[in-house]
Scaffold this active site. Sequence first.
Site, short mmCIF file in Angstrom:
data_model
loop_
_atom_site.label_atom_id
_atom_site.label_comp_id
_atom_site.label_asym_id
_atom_site.label_seq_id
_atom_site.Cartn_x
_atom_site.Cartn_y
_atom_site.Cartn_z
N SER A 1 43.45 37.04 -22.59
CA SER A 1 43.86 38.00 -21.53
C SER A 1 44.67 37.11 -20.76
O SER A 1 44.20 36.09 -20.17
CB SER A 1 42.83 38.54 -20.63
OG SER A 1 43.41 39.67 -19.76
N GLU A 2 46.09 37.53 -20.64
CA GLU A 2 46.81 36.38 -20.02
C GLU A 2 46.79 36.23 -18.71
O GLU A 2 47.52 35.30 -18.04
CB GLU A 2 48.48 36.90 -20.27
CG GLU A 2 48.83 38.06 -19.85
CD GLU A 2 48.77 39.26 -20.75
OE1 GLU A 2 48.03 39.38 -21.72
OE2 GLU A 2 49.79 40.22 -20.48
N ASN A 3 45.89 37.07 -17.98
CA ASN A 3 45.78 36.56 -16.34
C ASN A 3 44.90 35.23 -16.34
O ASN A 3 44.54 34.76 -15.36
CB ASN A 3 45.08 37.61 -15.72
CG ASN A 3 43.97 38.16 -16.17
OD1 ASN A 3 43.85 38.37 -17.58
ND2 ASN A 3 42.80 38.45 -15.36
#
Lengths: 219, 235
Positions: free
Chosen positions: A46-48
């Site tokens: 998840s790119e966060n």
Amino acid sequence: MALSRDQIAMRVAKEFRDGNYVNLGIGIPTLAANYVPEGIDVMLQSENGLLGMGRYPTEAEVDADMINAGKETVTAITGASIFDSAESFAMIRGGHVDFTVLGAFEVDVNGNIASWMIPGKLVKGMGGAMDLVAGAKNIIVTMTHADKRGNSKLLQECSLPLTGVNCITSIITDLAVLEVKDGAFHLLERAPGVSVDEIREKTAGKLVVEGDVPEMQLD
Amino acid sequence: MSGFDKVVTSYDDAMDGLKDNMTIIAGGFGLCGIPEGLINQVKKMGTSGLTIVSNNCGVDGFGLGVLLEDKQIKKMVSSYVGENALFEKQLLNGELEVELTPQGTLAEKMRAGGAGIPAFFTATGYGTPVGEGKEVKEFNGRPYILEESITGDFAIVKAWKADRYGNCVYRHTAQNFNPMAATAGKITVVEVEEIVEPGELDPTQIHTPGIYVDRVIQGTFEKRIERKVLAKEER
């Protein structure tokens, strides 16, 4: 019959191999996590800043400090790692993520993708999509083959502002599985009961059909 | 070691020196890991003409969204800004400028800014509206665009714990942009859930070394959740 959203996700999940790191975009791509085949383990990025994203939390597990890139509450699996945004995009841009699955408005025969901006409508932003298409080794685009008015989304040349150029090699729609190479869409599989003629009719860009095209296996 | 004591006890002291037309880099992803009290202090100060560099702009009435209420923001540099009606209104009537920046490029701009690197090449955005007007260079046969780094007059950061020397640790995905933001401010202010004494944090586990930090303030946090989604069996 055209595939449902879940059936598209099911077909996407069959691409995953044991040990893959996978980034799933919002919408149909996210559903693919529900259909990872038995005996295959993938780790979701998840790119966060989360590698090893788990299921949604129970009420007791809800934690404001644990969210995914869609800003939804999530959990982490055993063996997950959590890091900052620069690290997260280093692994994306550096080509360390095995698969990225994302939606699109349009894809063309040169592997260009438009997925973030429709002129005249309010532009909310590209988020991490441009970084993802610039970095992943394998990108799968999921979308309906045509829009609600029947206009093809598989074009000779994208008409909308691009998210990335020459980056898409694989497309899974409600009608077909296609490979993008040598300036054309190559039909690999068709949805059960969908004819090659229907796919041809709904594909505006150059389509190459070789021999008998098999139906998708969904289970 | 009092020269290293970064703790301030009031929000007035925490944001002292902030002036109109300055650039503030803010950590946070959506409403996760945002320096709530520091944002409210900027609102209270009424500083205007601000350029805010942050992945998002909060929501109506919370987070950076509150700075829209009195039109304090001149320009946002963000990757995604779709969550507030007021933002949309000010953007459409020209009161607010937005520079949409790919999320990874935004993180790297902050990281590079803090690390003394003025610009970098990235494939992200090549051939798209983001790449327009930017220098292109090929490496190993692939085109890359030149992106300039970002520094701010202030950086406002939310950490979980910090010691008096400004060594910080973040909690879970509330880390996000905060460590990069912390490096890129001329004055970096960190709002924390807990201030501890030097030595209480394991030196090998520090996310942001205190050298980047100028001020630390004890905050109180609402920690609003933007999208609470529960496991299937509890829906």
